[in-house]
Write an enzyme that holds these catalytic residues in place. Structure first.
Site, PDB file in Angstrom:
ATOM      1  N   HIS A  39       0.800  -1.221   0.000  1.00  9.84           N
ATOM      2  CA  HIS A  39       0.000   0.000   0.000  1.00  9.84           C
ATOM      3  C   HIS A  39       0.832   1.270   0.000  1.00  9.84           C
ATOM      4  CE1 HIS A  39       1.121  -0.597   4.148  1.00  9.84           C
ATOM      5  NE2 HIS A  39       0.733   0.612   4.447  1.00  9.84           N
ATOM      6  N   CYS A  40       2.168   1.165   0.101  1.00 10.77           N
ATOM      7  CA  CYS A  40       2.998   2.372   0.230  1.00 10.77           C
ATOM      8  C   CYS A  40       3.936   2.607  -0.946  1.00 10.77           C
ATOM      9  CB  CYS A  40       3.829   2.298   1.520  1.00 10.77           C
ATOM     10  SG  CYS A  40       2.881   2.557   3.033  1.00 10.77           S
ATOM     11  N   ILE A  41       4.920   1.734  -1.127  1.00  9.05           N
ATOM     12  CA  ILE A  41       6.017   2.016  -2.053  1.00  9.05           C
ATOM     13  C   ILE A  41       5.572   2.184  -3.506  1.00  9.05           C
ATOM     14  CG2 ILE A  41       8.312   1.294  -2.816  1.00  9.05           C
ATOM     15  CD1 ILE A  41       8.067   2.015   0.145  1.00  9.05           C
ATOM     16  N   ILE A  64       2.746   3.324  -4.483  1.00  9.78           N
ATOM     17  CA  ILE A  64       1.714   4.360  -4.549  1.00  9.78           C
ATOM     18  C   ILE A  64       2.238   5.735  -4.150  1.00  9.78           C
ATOM     19  CG2 ILE A  64      -0.547   5.063  -3.703  1.00  9.78           C
ATOM     20  CD1 ILE A  64      -0.580   2.522  -5.413  1.00  9.78           C
ATOM     21  N   ASP A  65       2.881   5.806  -2.994  1.00  8.51           N
ATOM     22  CA  ASP A  65       3.260   7.106  -2.423  1.00  8.51           C
ATOM     23  C   ASP A  65       4.144   7.962  -3.332  1.00  8.51           C
ATOM     24  OD1 ASP A  65       1.828   6.125  -0.357  1.00  8.51           O
ATOM     25  OD2 ASP A  65       3.473   6.008   1.084  1.00  8.51           O
TER      26      ASP A  65
END
Length: 448
Positions: A275-277, A279-280
Site C-alpha cells: 500500500h505504500c512504495i 503508490i506514495d
C-alpha cells in the site's frame, strides 16, 4: 472551554487512559493500531465501512490478527462499528487509517480520506472536544485542506476541534517493525497539541516520538521516506540487470558494497508491492509538478520498478529456452509471511506469462485465498497436487517457501528448472540437489 483547558482535558485523559479512541479503517494499519491502544489501557472502537470486514471481526476472524499472533480484545471498552454516527459523537480522538490510492492515470485519489473526514465532522458532537489524527499518506497541506472542506460542508464551526498528522510506519510481517516498535513523527496545529499527542503515541510504542513544527512537515516526511525507498530499490533492481551482463553476481556485489558503513542495501527482485512504495511516490511526483519542480529520479524509479515483473518473465523465457507450457509460481503476496496482495508484482508477472503463451499457470501460496488470485490461474492447496510442471518460479519468499524440502519437490515435480526472483535460496544447495537453478541478478546463463 478555553484552548488551554481543552488541552488539559486531553492531557488528563491520556494519563488516566480514559480517552475514547476510534480508529477509522480496520486494515493492516488500523486494526493493529486499535488493538495497541486498547492494550495500552484506552477504551477503543474500530470503524470500517465494509460490512464484510465488520462481520468477520465481530466473529473473531481476521487474517491480519492471525499474522500478528494476537487475540481479539473483549469487554465493554472494545467494539466495532460500521456507521460513524454510532461512535463518533462519543469519541475523544479519531484516528484515520484509510487507503490513499492512485487512479487509473496514477494520480492521487483522496476520496477515502475526504469521505472519512466529512463523515467524522458531520457526526461529531459539536459541544464536545474532538482530536482528529490522519495517518494515511497525503501531500503536504492535505490534512488542513480536507478538514476545512469538511467544515465548510457542514454547520460545524470547528469549536473544540483539533487536528494533527502522524504517518503510519509499520511493516506487516516484519519482526521489529510493528506498531509497538517503530518511531513516530507527529505534526499538529500547535506545538502544545503535538506534545500532548506525543504522549499518546508513546503509550503504544517503544520507539522514539518526534514532534515536528507543523502538520505539513509530518506529511512531507512520509512522502520523502517512501519515495527514497522506491528510488533505492530501483537502483538495486537496475544492478540486477547490469551485473550479470558483466559476469558478476549482484548479491555478491551488494554484499561487498555493504561493508562500507554508510551503504544502505536493498535486495533486487520481482518488483515492489503493498500500500505504500508503489503508490506514495506518485503523490510526491504530482506535488513536485504543482510547484514547478521537474522530478526526474522518482518517475524513473517508478518506471523501472514497474518494469521488473516483465523483466523477470522474459528472464524465465530466455533461461528456459522458450515459453514453458506449465509454470508453478510459489507465492503471490507482495512480501513474505503476509496474505496481503495489494499491488503485488506477481499479478503483472502472471499476466506476462499468460500473454506469452504459457497455457497453465499454477500458484501455491498457503497464506493467500483463492479469491485473491487472478481467475486465470489454478490455486494449488498442496504441493502433492503437482504431477508435472515445466518451470518453477519463486515469487514470494515466505518461510514456507524458503524452508521447503526442496529435494522432495525436485523428486515429485518432474521439473528441474527453478527460477528464484527473490534471491532467497542458496544456489549451491539447489544445484547440489539437481535443480537447473537460476536467479535474478545471477550471471549463470546471462548474456555477456
Amino acid at each position: 472551554m478555553s484552548k488551554s483547558m481543552q488541552l488539559n482535558y486531553l492531557s488528563e485523559g491520556i494519563k488516566g487512559r480514559n480517552l475514547r479512541i476510534t480508529v477509522v479503517g480496520m486494515g493492516y494499519v488500523g486494526l493493529p493500531s486499535a488493538i495497541s491502544f486498547h492494550e495500552a489501557g484506552f477504551p477503543v472502537w474500530g470503524l470500517d465501512n465494509s460490512e464484510e470486514v465488520i462481520t468477520s471481526l465481530k466473529a473473531g476472524k481476521s487474517q491480519i490478527m492471525e499474522e500478528m499472533g494476537k487475540a481479539f480484545p473483549s469487554g465493554g471498552d472494545w467494539d466495532i462499528f460500521s456507521k460513524y454516527e454510532d461512535c463518533i459523537p462519543d469519541t475523544d480522538v479519531a484516528i484515520v487509517c484509510v487507503p490513499t490510492p492512485v487512479d487509473n492515470l496514477r494520480k492521487p485519489d483522496l476520496k477515502p480520506v475526504s469521505e472519512s473526514l466529512n463523515s467524522i465532522i458531520s457526526s461529531r458532537n459539536p459541544d464536545s472536544n474532538l482530536v482528529i489524527i490522519l495517518e494515511s499518506t497525503v501531500q503536504p497541506g492535505t490534512t488542513r485542506r480536507c478538514i476545512e472542506e469538511a467544515l465548510s460542508n457542514s454547520d460545524d464551526d470547528g469549536e473544540g476541534l483539533f487536528i494533527a498528522y502522524c504517518p503510519e510506519r509499520i511493516s506487516p510481517g516484519e519482526e521489529g517493525f510493528g506498531v509497538g516498535d517503530v518511531s513516530r513523527v507527529i505534526g499538529a496545529e500547535t506545538k502544545e497539541l503535538a506534545e500532548e499527542l506525543s504522549a499518546l503515541y508513546a503509550s503504544i510504542t517503544k520507539g522514539r516520538i518526534f514532534p515536528v513544527s507543523s502538520i505539513e512537515v509530518a506529511e512531507a516526511a512520509k512522502l520523502v521516506e517512501n519515495a527514497q525507498r522506491d528510488i533505492d530499490i530501483a537502483f538495486s533492481n537496475e544492478l540486477s540487470i547490469l551485473m550479470p551482463k558483466m559476469g558478476l553476481d549482484v548479491e555478491e556485489v551488494l554484499a561487498a558494497a555493504s561493508t562500507k558503513w554508510n551503504f544502505h542495501r536493498h535486495t533486487p527482485g520481482m518488483g515492489v508491492g503493498g500500500h505504500c512504495i508503489p503508490i506514495d511516490p506518485h503523490y510526491y511526483i504530482e506535488i513536485a509538478k504543482k510547484y514547478g519542480v521537474d522530478s526526474s529520479l522518482s518517475p524513473s524509479a517508478r518506471e523501472l520498478n514497474y518494469s521488473m515483473p516483465l523483466y523477470n518473465a522474459n528472464e524465465v523465457f530466455r533461461l528456459f529456452g522458450g515459453v514453458p507450457d506449465k509454470v508453478l509460481v510459489m507465492g503471490y503476496a507482495y512480501k513474505p509471511n503476509v496474505s496481503d496482495t495489494r499491488e503485488t508484482p506477481l499479478k503483472p508477472f502472471i499476466s506476462s506469462l499468460a500473454e506469452a503463451g504459457v497455457s497453465q499457470i499454477m500458484v501455491w501460496d498457503p497464506l493467500v485465498g483463492e479469491s485473491q488470485l487472478p481467475e486465470s490461474v489454478k490455486k494449488i492447496n498442496s504441493l502433492t497436487e503437482i504431477s508435472s510442471v515445466d518451470c518453477i518460479v519463486i515469487g514470494t519468499a515466505h518461510d514456507d517457501v524458503v524452508n521447503l524440502d526442496w529435494k522432495w519437490l525436485f523428486d515429485i515435480s518432474n521439473s528441474s528448472f527453478l527460477y528464484d526472483s527473490r534471491r532467497c535460496l542458496v544456489p549451491e544447495k539447489m544445484e547440489e540437489i539437481g535443480w537447473n537453478f537460476h536467479a535474478i541478478g545471477r550471471p549463470l546463463g546471462a548474456v555477456q
